[in-house]
Design an enzyme around this catalytic site. Structure first.
Site, PDB file in Angstrom:
ATOM      1  N   GLU A   1       0.866  -1.185   0.000  1.00 28.43           N
ATOM      2  CA  GLU A   1       0.000   0.000   0.000  1.00 28.43           C
ATOM      3  C   GLU A   1       0.895   1.225   0.000  1.00 28.43           C
ATOM      4  OE1 GLU A   1      -2.649   0.522   3.391  1.00 28.43           O
ATOM      5  OE2 GLU A   1      -3.718   2.065   2.271  1.00 28.43           O
TER       6      GLU A   1
ATOM      7  N   GLU B   1     -11.832  -4.245   4.167  1.00 27.58           N
ATOM      8  CA  GLU B   1     -12.281  -4.202   5.560  1.00 27.58           C
ATOM      9  C   GLU B   1     -13.398  -3.184   5.767  1.00 27.58           C
ATOM     10  OE1 GLU B   1      -8.620  -3.284   7.890  1.00 27.58           O
ATOM     11  OE2 GLU B   1      -9.336  -1.226   7.964  1.00 27.58           O
TER      12      GLU B   1
END
Ligand code: AHR
Length: 865
Positions: A268, A592
């Site tokens: 990321e 998530e």
């Protein structure tokens, strides 16, 4: 250890267990059952209303007993972390079917309130954040039933005047228009507990409801006590323990096939992982597109000129006829006025290396000459080139520098030599020597350290970066491919800037270079639930009328990656230099996310579309940010209902959690979705990476290998962090401009990655003590790497004493053979591990001593090579 000592140890253990059981009520204590009792639901304003919904009980409404005290049974998930997530003035109500409903104000200003329901007050279903259409805030909401409808009354006090409204609903999904009313019904009660007068709702319930709450609180406290165990107390916890003996008997006939994608990486752009990190570009803010909004206007220096200096630089900015509409800003330079870029914490240069410089420029008038130099602070020139700008429209000019000495802190200076003005943009400096020598490539040392993990897949671009801070910040893969000036830079939600120079093409190319499967993660039509822009966090999904286009973008991604060069999107990939398909097999949808109706609606649309058009693609769903709780339950429920092939689980937990949850996947239903443990890490207080965190992950990964038939993939998170630019710790690899610093946890990932198997063999593991705390700190895993004809045995010892282990590999090894033994060990709080590798000879029977706090890997050649 002699028998007397063993007896003493066991006695101490029994005494400790009894003490713990008394302290934490194991088995959970059952209070005398009074049949019915009163339950009082309330919250206090502590922590700005973020401590959740509390309960107290009483049999006589006079003597009250707080459960917890003030254990939080329900928390709000509305809005940003830190400033929001508030449960203000909650109201609890039980409907005629026995279902409990909680509604609350989310804050003092927003035009939404929150709702959640529960069967037992312990497990809460998904939250929703309805917005009544009177357009003002929703305060002190109450709910009751009338004529089979739920009636919600609330107060609005926008602009100083107080008004009261009522809405109705039959399902807490669609609501009537707000109706003005004279006042809200008084349905709350005041209760005095100790010396506090609390306001909340009063209910008469069966005692079992209260017992359930007490049990849930006790269990949670007990688990917390286990999860909080750290090595700091090992000396007392294992006082008297001298050594432990373990017999491992491998059962060659009890084997199963396990995933060949178990060990991967999570990339990321957090902590400057991309720009200033893995992406080898050395010029910071090369396109003058940094913007105060990148940092939410909190840093006045973060703007188009960040990292640049020049005389009156503000006056040089322009945006008329830009190089591309996605790159609006550029500078106009005057004769002799130099423009300096400081790079990302300076520009590091290596002796005898070549650096490729490029710049897009245009003149206003006659041609001009740009002198471009790499210099130090004192003006010493490392090398220089001249560029003749001879066009009045945007044109790219390129030259190379040859550097003779290694320096860590160069700067780039551009100076126009003639009187006509010159516009400049896309100023770039790349080492020639990138990973696999790609143009616009990756920093070689960092990419190599990642490759050395032997990752079987790469997840990108996040994490939260994938679903973004608000709908407008959702990562748009299409704007990250093609010529650099056409890519659309964006705010990075970790409060900096993404040039997207490291975009989808570069991600896929990196995967190919390191022989890893690409796993792009795309937002499920909703941004991050912690978003602070665009309304109620994740409640603001992509508008329904835009969903078709959004889904088409995802289908286009599959065509871009896998279609042949004749297809519309395959052609773009080919034009970028990759005619062959990239062989995309997985797509993650969602990260998530908060599981709401808004999420489910959009996820389902995307999932169905991919299934229909591309059944060959494995879609990975999402089940929230924790290993349990509402999002986990609701996410799994959706996955099971839609038959989603895989789900992405995340949990950042303390070492104690990993120690006591090694059976987490043992009971998972093998007929349901497979698991991608997409983000996990061991978090100690203070968030260090050390031997303790690394060993707890090693211990857990042994259990994951045992469950490699249901757990398909895992990736530690986050991967990279640049020193002094870190938003999240711990990370797997730290770096600065010149050094790469793998952590202890990195070596555990590497040992698993380099010693992955495809067959798991069950073992009987006999430990010479019944002490659960000792047993739980020893891990063993035996796998076979079929391609390499090797048996790999991994032993983890998280005890402060050595462990003598005898291993019988049965028929797996039939004669004496060679093996490589690697031992990773150190003091629990050490930030560096000792790593020792040696060649050994072995047979089916091995005896060895596992050092205290160690991870040992034996890689055995099945046949002598
Ligand atoms: O890994 C860092 C962050 O943790 C990720 O961006 C997010 O998905 C999670 O909360």
């Amino acid at each position: 250890m002699d028998q007397l000592q063993q007896f003493k140890n066991q006695l101490i253990i029994v005494l400790k267990m009894t003490l713990l059981a008394l302290l934490f009520a194991i088995p959970v204590k059952t209070l005398a059952n009074p049949g019915k009792a009163y339950l009082f639901a309330y919250t206090k304003n502590e922590n700005r209303s973020r401590n959740g919904l509390h309960f107290a009980w009483s049999t006589d409404k006079v003597n009250w007993h707080k459960i917890g005290p003030e254990h939080g049974f329900l928390f709000s998930d509305y809005g940003r972390w830190g400033s929001q997530k508030r449960l203000v003035q909650p109201f609890l109500f039980q409907d005629t079917n026995g279902l409990w409903h909680a509604i609350w104000s989310v804050n003092e200003s927003d035009t939404a309130f929150a709702h959640a329901a529960s069967e037992d007050l312990v497990h809460w279903k998904r939250q929703s954040y309805p917005m009544p259409s009177n357009g003002s805030n929703v305060l002190e909401p109450v709910v009751f039933m009338k004529d089979d409808q739920y009636v919600i009354q609330y107060k609005s006090d926008n602009n100083g005047s107080t008004e009261y409204f009522q809405i109705t609903t039959s399902d807490f999904k669609s609501y009537s228009k707000p109706q003005k009313i004279d006042k809200i019904q008084t349905l709350k009660t005041e209760v005095v507990i100790g010396n506090e007068t609390l306001t909340g709702t009063l209910h008469q319930v069966d005692w079992k409801v209260i017992q359930g709450l007490i049990d849930a609180k006790d269990l949670s406290k007990y688990k917390q006590s286990l999860h909080a165990e750290t090595t700091a107390e090992d000396a007392t916890r294992f006082d008297g323990l001298e050594s432990v003996s373990v017999a491992v008997k491998v059962q060659p006939e009890q084997k199963k096939q396990i995933s060949d994608k178990l060990m991967g990486i999570f990339f990321e752009d957090i902590n400057y992982a991309a720009d200033g990190g893995l992406y080898a570009e050395l010029i910071q803010n090369r396109d003058f597109e940094y913007h105060p909004s990148d940092k939410q206007y909190r840093d006045k220096n973060w703007n188009h000129f960040f990292a640049w200096t020049s005389k009156n630089i503000e006056s040089k900015l322009d945006s008329v006829n830009p190089i591309h509409e996605n790159n609006k800003y550029y500078l106009i330079l005057n004769n002799g006025e130099s423009l300096t870029n400081e790079g990302f914490d300076a520009i590091p240069l290596k002796a005898d290396e070549k650096y490729n410089f490029s710049i897009s420029a245009k003149t206003y008038g006659n041609s001009n000459k740009l002198l471009v130099q790499l210099v130090d602070d004192a003006g010493k020139v490392y090398d220089e080139v001249n560029i003749k700008v001879n066009a009045s429209s945007w044109k790219k000019y390129q030259k190379s520098f040859k550097i003779k000495e290694t320096v860590a802190d160069a700067k780039l200076v551009i100076t126009p030599q003639n009187s006509s003005k010159v516009a400049v943009d896309m100023v770039s400096l790349f080492p020639e020597n990138t990973f696999h020598n790609h143009k616009n490539g990756l920093r070689k040392d960092l990419a190599q350290v990642i490759a050395d993990l032997h990752p079987q897949f790469v997840r990108f671009p996040g994490g939260c970066v994938a679903h973004g801070d608000g709908v407008d910040n959702i990562y748009d893969w299409k704007s990250t491919i093609g010529p650099l000036e056409t890519r659309k830079p964006n705010r990075n939600l970790w409060n900096y800037h993404q040039t997207v120079g490291l975009g989808y093409y570069e991600y896929f190319q990196f995967c190919e270079d390191i022989n890893a499967a690409p796993v792009p993660v795309i937002a499920a039509g909703v941004p991050c639930q912690n978003s602070g822009t665009g309304g109620a966090g994740q409640q603001c999904g992509i508008p329904m009328e835009e969903m078709d286009a959004y889904i088409q973008d995802i289908l286009d991604l599959i065509e871009w990656a896998n279609g042949d060069a004749a297809t519309e999107w395959g052609k773009k990939r080919a034009a970028a230099g990759h005619p062959k398909p990239f062989n995309l097999k997985y797509i993650g949808i969602g990260n998530e996310d908060l599981i709401t109706d808004v999420f489910e609606e959009r996820f389902t649309m995307i999932f169905n579309a991919i299934q229909e058009k591309h059944p060959e693609i494995t879609v990975i769903g999402t089940v929230g940010p924790f290993y349990e709780g509402t999002d986990y339950d609701e996410g799994w429920e959706i996955a099971n209902r839609l038959a989603v092939p895989m789900v992405d689980e995340h949990y950042y937990v303390p070492p104690g959690w990993f120690i006591y949850n090694q059976d987490y996947y043992d009971a998972y239903d093998r007929n349901n979705a497979k698991v991608y443990l997409g983000e996990y890490a061991s978090h100690l207080p203070g968030r260090p990476s050390n031997i303790e965190t690394a060993l707890s992950e090693a211990l857990y990964l042994a259990a994951v290998e045992r469950n490699g038939d249901i757990v398909e993939m895992t990736s530690y998170a986050p991967l990279l962090a640049k020193e002094h630019h870190t938003q999240w710790t711990p990370d797997l690899i730290y770096f600065n401009n010149t050094e790469v610093k793998p952590t202890t946890d990195y070596y555990v990932q590497q040992l698993y990655g380099q010693n992955a198997g495809t067959i798991y063999y069950n073992s009987k593991v006999l430990v010479d003590t019944d002490d659960d705390k000792v047993q739980k700190r020893i891990g063993v895993s035996v796998v076979e790497d079929e391609k390499d004809d090797a048996i790999i045995v991994k032993y983890i010892n998280m005890l402060p004493v050595s462990v003598n282990v005898t291993t019988n590999l049965g028929t797996l090894i039939t004669s004496e053979t060679t093996a490589e033994k690697t031992v990773f060990s150190g003091k629990p709080d050490a930030k560096e591990a000792s790593l020792q590798t040696e060649k050994i000879k072995t047979t089916a029977n091995q005896n060895m001593e596992l050092a205290p706090y160690s991870f040992t890997v034996i890689r055995i050649n099945k046949t002598n090579k």
